[in-house]
Design a protein around this motif. Sequence first.
Motif, mmCIF file in Angstrom:
data_model
loop_
_atom_site.group_PDB
_atom_site.id
_atom_site.type_symbol
_atom_site.label_atom_id
_atom_site.label_comp_id
_atom_site.label_asym_id
_atom_site.label_seq_id
_atom_site.Cartn_x
_atom_site.Cartn_y
_atom_site.Cartn_z
ATOM 1 N N LYS A 20 -6.460 15.758 10.633
ATOM 2 C CA LYS A 20 -6.778 14.445 11.192
ATOM 3 C C LYS A 20 -5.971 13.375 10.471
ATOM 4 C CE LYS A 20 -11.458 15.776 12.379
ATOM 5 N NZ LYS A 20 -12.855 15.584 12.102
ATOM 6 N N PRO A 21 -5.474 12.365 11.217
ATOM 7 C CA PRO A 21 -4.727 11.303 10.543
ATOM 8 C C PRO A 21 -5.654 10.522 9.619
ATOM 9 C CG PRO A 21 -4.989 10.808 12.882
ATOM 10 C CD PRO A 21 -5.549 12.171 12.647
ATOM 11 N N THR A 22 -5.102 10.089 8.509
ATOM 12 C CA THR A 22 -5.893 9.343 7.539
ATOM 13 C C THR A 22 -5.457 7.890 7.509
ATOM 14 O OG1 THR A 22 -4.336 9.899 5.781
ATOM 15 C CG2 THR A 22 -6.223 11.377 6.102
ATOM 16 N N ALA A 23 -6.357 7.000 7.162
ATOM 17 C CA ALA A 23 -6.055 5.579 7.029
ATOM 18 C C ALA A 23 -5.353 5.356 5.705
ATOM 19 C CB ALA A 23 -7.348 4.773 7.095
ATOM 20 N N PRO A 24 -4.491 4.335 5.618
ATOM 21 C CA PRO A 24 -3.824 4.066 4.349
ATOM 22 C C PRO A 24 -4.846 3.767 3.251
ATOM 23 C CG PRO A 24 -3.237 2.411 6.005
ATOM 24 C CD PRO A 24 -4.115 3.417 6.649
ATOM 25 N N ALA A 25 -4.508 4.168 2.035
ATOM 26 C CA ALA A 25 -5.433 4.002 0.918
ATOM 27 C C ALA A 25 -5.597 2.543 0.524
ATOM 28 C CB ALA A 25 -4.936 4.818 -0.278
ATOM 29 N N GLY A 26 -4.530 1.771 0.542
ATOM 30 C CA GLY A 26 -4.598 0.372 0.109
ATOM 31 C C GLY A 26 -4.117 -0.563 1.202
ATOM 32 N N PRO A 27 -3.951 -1.838 0.885
ATOM 33 C CA PRO A 27 -3.459 -2.780 1.893
ATOM 34 C C PRO A 27 -2.021 -2.451 2.274
ATOM 35 C CG PRO A 27 -3.538 -3.829 -0.253
ATOM 36 C CD PRO A 27 -4.163 -2.481 -0.401
ATOM 37 N N VAL A 28 -1.686 -2.735 3.501
ATOM 38 C CA VAL A 28 -0.342 -2.481 4.002
ATOM 39 C C VAL A 28 0.595 -3.516 3.407
ATOM 40 C CG1 VAL A 28 1.071 -2.355 6.082
ATOM 41 C CG2 VAL A 28 -1.280 -1.546 6.135
ATOM 42 N N LYS A 29 1.763 -3.057 2.929
ATOM 43 C CA LYS A 29 2.728 -3.984 2.333
ATOM 44 C C LYS A 29 3.468 -4.719 3.439
ATOM 45 C CE LYS A 29 3.608 -2.193 -2.165
ATOM 46 N NZ LYS A 29 4.606 -2.103 -3.192
ATOM 47 N N THR A 30 3.524 -6.019 3.308
ATOM 48 C CA THR A 30 4.297 -6.860 4.223
ATOM 49 C C THR A 30 5.244 -7.689 3.390
ATOM 50 O OG1 THR A 30 2.681 -8.633 4.137
ATOM 51 C CG2 THR A 30 2.381 -6.968 5.867
ATOM 52 N N ARG A 31 6.024 -8.534 4.018
ATOM 53 C CA ARG A 31 6.963 -9.374 3.271
ATOM 54 C C ARG A 31 6.226 -10.310 2.315
ATOM 55 N NH1 ARG A 31 11.370 -10.860 7.927
ATOM 56 N NH2 ARG A 31 12.122 -8.746 8.147
ATOM 57 N N GLU A 32 5.034 -10.759 2.721
ATOM 58 C CA GLU A 32 4.287 -11.670 1.871
ATOM 59 C C GLU A 32 3.801 -10.969 0.604
ATOM 60 O OE1 GLU A 32 3.473 -11.424 5.245
ATOM 61 O OE2 GLU A 32 4.700 -13.159 5.731
ATOM 62 N N THR A 33 3.458 -9.698 0.708
ATOM 63 C CA THR A 33 2.932 -8.967 -0.454
ATOM 64 C C THR A 33 4.003 -8.129 -1.132
ATOM 65 O OG1 THR A 33 2.260 -7.120 0.931
ATOM 66 C CG2 THR A 33 0.628 -8.858 0.545
ATOM 67 N N ALA A 34 5.283 -8.293 -0.702
ATOM 68 C CA ALA A 34 6.359 -7.499 -1.290
ATOM 69 C C ALA A 34 6.615 -7.951 -2.724
ATOM 70 C CB ALA A 34 7.620 -7.635 -0.453
ATOM 71 N N SER A 35 7.335 -7.126 -3.453
ATOM 72 C CA SER A 35 7.600 -7.405 -4.869
ATOM 73 C C SER A 35 8.578 -8.557 -5.030
ATOM 74 C CB SER A 35 8.163 -6.153 -5.533
ATOM 75 O OG SER A 35 9.451 -5.884 -4.996
ATOM 76 N N ASP A 36 8.645 -9.062 -6.275
ATOM 77 C CA ASP A 36 9.579 -10.151 -6.567
ATOM 78 C C ASP A 36 11.019 -9.689 -6.390
ATOM 79 O OD1 ASP A 36 7.567 -11.931 -7.123
ATOM 80 O OD2 ASP A 36 7.494 -11.426 -9.273
ATOM 81 N N GLY A 37 11.300 -8.440 -6.699
ATOM 82 C CA GLY A 37 12.656 -7.905 -6.533
ATOM 83 C C GLY A 37 13.092 -7.949 -5.066
ATOM 84 N N TYR A 38 12.167 -7.652 -4.168
ATOM 85 C CA TYR A 38 12.488 -7.714 -2.734
ATOM 86 C C TYR A 38 12.840 -9.144 -2.345
ATOM 87 C CZ TYR A 38 11.808 -7.911 2.299
ATOM 88 O OH TYR A 38 11.976 -8.137 3.622
ATOM 89 N N HIS A 39 12.041 -10.098 -2.818
ATOM 90 C CA HIS A 39 12.295 -11.502 -2.461
ATOM 91 C C HIS A 39 13.616 -11.982 -3.043
ATOM 92 C CE1 HIS A 39 8.604 -12.337 -0.334
ATOM 93 N NE2 HIS A 39 7.909 -11.713 -1.288
ATOM 94 N N ARG A 40 13.974 -11.556 -4.277
ATOM 95 C CA ARG A 40 15.258 -11.945 -4.869
ATOM 96 C C ARG A 40 16.413 -11.334 -4.083
ATOM 97 N NH1 ARG A 40 12.619 -10.772 -9.794
ATOM 98 N NH2 ARG A 40 13.776 -8.806 -9.909
ATOM 99 N N ALA A 41 16.278 -10.098 -3.673
ATOM 100 C CA ALA A 41 17.341 -9.442 -2.900
ATOM 101 C C ALA A 41 17.508 -10.113 -1.540
ATOM 102 C CB ALA A 41 17.032 -7.957 -2.729
ATOM 103 N N LEU A 42 16.395 -10.489 -0.931
ATOM 104 C CA LEU A 42 16.463 -11.164 0.364
ATOM 105 C C LEU A 42 17.142 -12.521 0.233
ATOM 106 C CD1 LEU A 42 15.690 -11.004 3.351
ATOM 107 C CD2 LEU A 42 13.493 -12.044 2.758
ATOM 108 N N ALA A 43 16.821 -13.276 -0.813
ATOM 109 C CA ALA A 43 17.449 -14.583 -1.039
ATOM 110 C C ALA A 43 18.940 -14.424 -1.299
ATOM 111 C CB ALA A 43 16.769 -15.295 -2.201
#
Length: 138
Positions: A20-43
Amino acid sequence: MPPAPGTVGSAAEAAGLDTKPTAPAGPVKTRETASDGYHRALAAHREAVPPPLMDPATAEATQRQTKAMRELSRRAFPEPKADPDDAPAPIKAVQAQHRRQAAATEAAALRRARAERAAQQAGTTPVVARTPLLRTTA
């Protein structure tokens, strides 16, 4: 190799695994909850995007040329003047005109039939006046 015969998930069920498919364990990662490294790379990526390739002078020349071509097109193919007599007629007016034409045709046919019948009874050749065309078609 072709797949082995059996039903879907039969190997997982045989191994005792839950299919059976399982629900994700934690909150889904989005751009708002992404790491600082992701935001620096995007900038950094947004800063590195090259400027538009079209020179402003070229863009201005293109706009002038487009404007001139539209003006030439308007002169070569002018918009026809709106003619109030060319407006579509209401359906009732068209139907009335068709009824008048049909009545005129019927009256002409009756006159001709009466003239031919009178000439036949008198024993002469029928002389029927030529009436102008009541309706012409293209």
